[in-house]
Design a protein around this motif. Structure first.
Motif, PDB file in Angstrom:
ATOM      1  N   GLU A   1      10.779  97.227  -3.484  1.00 24.73           N
ATOM      2  CA  GLU A   1      11.531  96.047  -3.961  1.00 24.73           C
ATOM      3  C   GLU A   1      12.171  95.313  -2.789  1.00 24.73           C
ATOM      4  OE1 GLU A   1      13.983  96.566  -7.512  1.00 24.73           O
ATOM      5  OE2 GLU A   1      12.470  97.965  -8.257  1.00 24.73           O
ATOM      6  N   ARG A   2      12.619  96.067  -1.794  1.00 28.98           N
ATOM      7  CA  ARG A   2      13.129  95.444  -0.557  1.00 28.98           C
ATOM      8  C   ARG A   2      12.029  94.634   0.127  1.00 28.98           C
ATOM      9  NH1 ARG A   2      18.298  95.771   2.110  1.00 28.98           N
ATOM     10  NH2 ARG A   2      19.438  97.165   0.775  1.00 28.98           N
ATOM     11  N   VAL A   3      10.853  95.241   0.202  1.00 35.12           N
ATOM     12  CA  VAL A   3       9.727  94.562   0.856  1.00 35.12           C
ATOM     13  C   VAL A   3       9.372  93.286   0.084  1.00 35.12           C
ATOM     14  CG1 VAL A   3       7.295  94.782   1.487  1.00 35.12           C
ATOM     15  CG2 VAL A   3       8.824  96.718   1.813  1.00 35.12           C
TER      16      VAL A   3
ATOM     17  N   GLU B   1      11.296  86.664  15.563  1.00 36.50           N
ATOM     18  CA  GLU B   1      10.319  87.070  14.531  1.00 36.50           C
ATOM     19  C   GLU B   1       9.612  88.363  14.930  1.00 36.50           C
ATOM     20  OE1 GLU B   1       7.442  84.117  13.261  1.00 36.50           O
ATOM     21  OE2 GLU B   1       9.017  82.599  13.428  1.00 36.50           O
ATOM     22  N   ARG B   2       9.327  88.479  16.224  1.00 35.51           N
ATOM     23  CA  ARG B   2       8.643  89.692  16.697  1.00 35.51           C
ATOM     24  C   ARG B   2       9.530  90.918  16.454  1.00 35.51           C
ATOM     25  NH1 ARG B   2       6.954  87.593  21.304  1.00 35.51           N
ATOM     26  NH2 ARG B   2       8.420  88.598  22.710  1.00 35.51           N
ATOM     27  N   ALA B   3      10.815  90.765  16.748  1.00 35.05           N
ATOM     28  CA  ALA B   3      11.752  91.879  16.507  1.00 35.05           C
ATOM     29  C   ALA B   3      11.816  92.209  15.015  1.00 35.05           C
ATOM     30  CB  ALA B   3      13.136  91.520  17.041  1.00 35.05           C
ATOM     31  N   GLU B   4      11.802  91.174  14.185  1.00 33.06           N
ATOM     32  CA  GLU B   4      11.807  91.420  12.730  1.00 33.06           C
ATOM     33  C   GLU B   4      10.554  92.204  12.321  1.00 33.06           C
ATOM     34  OE1 GLU B   4      14.291  87.386  11.490  1.00 33.06           O
ATOM     35  OE2 GLU B   4      12.121  87.435  11.235  1.00 33.06           O
ATOM     36  N   HIS B   5       9.421  91.821  12.891  1.00 36.40           N
ATOM     37  CA  HIS B   5       8.185  92.533  12.559  1.00 36.40           C
ATOM     38  C   HIS B   5       8.280  94.002  12.974  1.00 36.40           C
ATOM     39  CE1 HIS B   5       4.912  89.470  11.451  1.00 36.40           C
ATOM     40  NE2 HIS B   5       6.091  88.956  11.180  1.00 36.40           N
ATOM     41  N   ARG B   6       8.844  94.230  14.154  1.00 41.16           N
ATOM     42  CA  ARG B   6       8.980  95.632  14.609  1.00 41.16           C
ATOM     43  C   ARG B   6       9.893  96.412  13.663  1.00 41.16           C
ATOM     44  NH1 ARG B   6       9.306  93.498  20.668  1.00 41.16           N
ATOM     45  NH2 ARG B   6       7.147  93.864  21.265  1.00 41.16           N
ATOM     46  N   ALA B   7      10.919  95.750  13.179  1.00 46.17           N
ATOM     47  CA  ALA B   7      11.831  96.423  12.243  1.00 46.17           C
ATOM     48  C   ALA B   7      11.091  96.790  10.955  1.00 46.17           C
ATOM     49  CB  ALA B   7      13.024  95.518  11.947  1.00 46.17           C
ATOM     50  N   TRP B   8      10.254  95.882  10.466  1.00 47.30           N
ATOM     51  CA  TRP B   8       9.519  96.185   9.227  1.00 47.30           C
ATOM     52  C   TRP B   8       8.427  97.234   9.449  1.00 47.30           C
ATOM     53  CZ3 TRP B   8      11.604  95.766   4.755  1.00 47.30           C
ATOM     54  CH2 TRP B   8      12.639  94.844   4.599  1.00 47.30           C
ATOM     55  N   MET B   9       7.934  97.319  10.680  1.00 43.82           N
ATOM     56  CA  MET B   9       7.016  98.433  11.001  1.00 43.82           C
ATOM     57  C   MET B   9       7.766  99.759  10.865  1.00 43.82           C
ATOM     58  SD  MET B   9       5.073  96.674  14.234  1.00 43.82           S
ATOM     59  CE  MET B   9       4.054  98.066  14.761  1.00 43.82           C
TER      60      MET B   9
ATOM     61  N   PHE C   1       1.685  89.771   5.303  1.00 41.53           N
ATOM     62  CA  PHE C   1       3.135  89.888   5.422  1.00 41.53           C
ATOM     63  C   PHE C   1       3.753  88.575   5.899  1.00 41.53           C
ATOM     64  CE2 PHE C   1       6.941  90.876   7.980  1.00 41.53           C
ATOM     65  CZ  PHE C   1       7.719  91.450   6.986  1.00 41.53           C
ATOM     66  N   ALA C   2       3.106  87.987   6.912  1.00 40.77           N
ATOM     67  CA  ALA C   2       3.674  86.757   7.481  1.00 40.77           C
ATOM     68  C   ALA C   2       2.804  85.549   7.159  1.00 40.77           C
ATOM     69  CB  ALA C   2       3.843  86.920   8.982  1.00 40.77           C
TER      70      ALA C   2
ATOM     71  N   PHE D   1      -2.831  87.796   9.994  1.00 45.22           N
ATOM     72  CA  PHE D   1      -2.732  89.265   9.943  1.00 45.22           C
ATOM     73  C   PHE D   1      -1.901  89.763  11.124  1.00 45.22           C
ATOM     74  CE2 PHE D   1      -4.095  93.633  10.469  1.00 45.22           C
ATOM     75  CZ  PHE D   1      -4.401  94.067   9.189  1.00 45.22           C
ATOM     76  N   SER D   2      -0.980  90.693  10.866  1.00 40.66           N
ATOM     77  CA  SER D   2      -0.107  91.179  11.940  1.00 40.66           C
ATOM     78  C   SER D   2      -0.030  92.705  11.924  1.00 40.66           C
ATOM     79  CB  SER D   2       1.300  90.585  11.789  1.00 40.66           C
ATOM     80  OG  SER D   2       1.942  91.196  10.683  1.00 40.66           O
ATOM     81  N   LEU D   3       0.692  93.248  12.900  1.00 38.76           N
ATOM     82  CA  LEU D   3       0.847  94.704  12.959  1.00 38.76           C
ATOM     83  C   LEU D   3       1.589  95.255  11.740  1.00 38.76           C
ATOM     84  CD1 LEU D   3       1.582  95.389  16.756  1.00 38.76           C
ATOM     85  CD2 LEU D   3      -0.498  95.925  15.476  1.00 38.76           C
ATOM     86  N   VAL D   4       2.428  94.438  11.117  1.00 39.20           N
ATOM     87  CA  VAL D   4       3.093  94.909   9.890  1.00 39.20           C
ATOM     88  C   VAL D   4       2.026  95.188   8.819  1.00 39.20           C
ATOM     89  CG1 VAL D   4       4.853  94.441   8.143  1.00 39.20           C
ATOM     90  CG2 VAL D   4       5.136  93.534  10.454  1.00 39.20           C
ATOM     91  N   ASP D   5       1.005  94.348   8.773  1.00 42.50           N
ATOM     92  CA  ASP D   5      -0.094  94.593   7.825  1.00 42.50           C
ATOM     93  C   ASP D   5      -0.816  95.898   8.165  1.00 42.50           C
ATOM     94  OD1 ASP D   5      -0.278  91.993   6.177  1.00 42.50           O
ATOM     95  OD2 ASP D   5      -0.110  91.283   8.236  1.00 42.50           O
ATOM     96  N   ALA D   6      -0.987  96.131   9.474  1.00 44.80           N
ATOM     97  CA  ALA D   6      -1.674  97.362   9.901  1.00 44.80           C
ATOM     98  C   ALA D   6      -0.861  98.605   9.516  1.00 44.80           C
ATOM     99  CB  ALA D   6      -1.913  97.337  11.416  1.00 44.80           C
TER     100      ALA D   6
END
Ligand SMILES: N[C@@H](CCC(=O)N[C@@H](CS)C(=O)NCC(=O)O)C(=O)O
Length: 228
Positions: free
Chosen positions: A136-138, A94-102, A148-149, A153-158
């Motif tokens: 649309e992807r998001v 999940e962490r890797a997924e978050h980094r990808a979305w960042m 996002f998750a 609240f996560s870094l993707v939100d930031a």
């Protein structure tokens, strides 16, 4: 007492906002030094390898200083070193997924740069369509929200909060219709707008500064708005 951490900033920079939001979410006091990117001070050019903000100045125990650059690196450092709520998932996948979305957020910022600075109607429309497709992807990634998750609240939100902030002004000037088919993204936008860390990541005059930036670039967006 001086703060331990200093964030070298620019008033409009969305990458700076990521770091400011992460620090605020962790309740870390920090100093902000704002520079003018159109007139970079010598001390900044000396310490910024890419000539870009943000930088995070971090004192070392021996009295020397480390200069961190690249917003995502800075966010990861904040996450790893500061107490407070976790801004990354525990699970490595999940962490890797978050980094990808960042990273995806950074690619949206590249399209946004064209959208906000171009004088050319065709380029503007290409960027508008690219943005709509990316959101649309998001949309397909989002769950129940509000973040996002989910609840946390996560870094993707930031990363995405500063992206959405642009559209507060842009869509007032001229409706982009970028969010017409993304109800979950729209709800996410609203949740992030209310978040104190997001609100406090920019100065109260942010909107005026952004408007002046559009004027400086003679942006097509202002032509559409009839405001030039
Ligand atoms: N990949 C960098 C991008 C940072 C960036 O592009 N910052 C812009 C301001 S938003 C900058 O400093 N540009 C240098 C310039 O305008 O000369 C990061 O994530 O920190």
């Amino acid at each position: 007492m001086p703060h331990a951490l200093t964030l070298v900033s620019h008033l409009l920079c969305p990458y700076v906002q990521r770091a400011a939001i992460a620090l605020r979410e962790k309740d870390v006091a920090f100093e902000r030094v704002v520079i003018d990117l159109a007139n970079k001070p010598d001390w900044f050019l000396k310490i910024s390898p890419l000539g870009k903000v943000p930088l995070l100045r971090v004192p070392r125990p021996d009295g020397s200083e480390s200069i961190l650059f690249e917003s995502n690196v800075i966010c990861e450092y904040i996450e790893e070193t500061q107490a407070g709520p976790r801004l990354h998932p525990e699970d490595p996948l999940e962490r890797a997924e978050h980094r990808a979305w960042m990273e995806f957020g950074s690619s949206i910022l590249a399209d946004l740069w064209g959208y906000e600075t171009t004088r050319d109607a065709e380029v503007f429309e290409q960027k508008r369509q690219a943005l709509a497709a990316k959101f649309e992807r998001v949309e397909a990634e989002l769950g129940e929200g509000p973040f996002f998750a989910g609840q946390h609240f996560s870094l993707v939100d930031a990363v995405f909060a500063p992206i959405f902030r642009y559209f507060e002004l842009f869509d007032d000037l001229h409706d982009s219709h970028v969010f017409d088919r993304t109800p979950k993204v729209s709800a996410w936008r609203r949740a992030l707008r209310e978040r104190p860390s997001v609100r406090d990541a920019v100065v109260p005059e942010y909107r005026q500064h952004l408007h002046a930036f559009l004027q400086k670039h003679e942006a097509h967006l202002l032509t559409l708005a009839g405001a030039r």
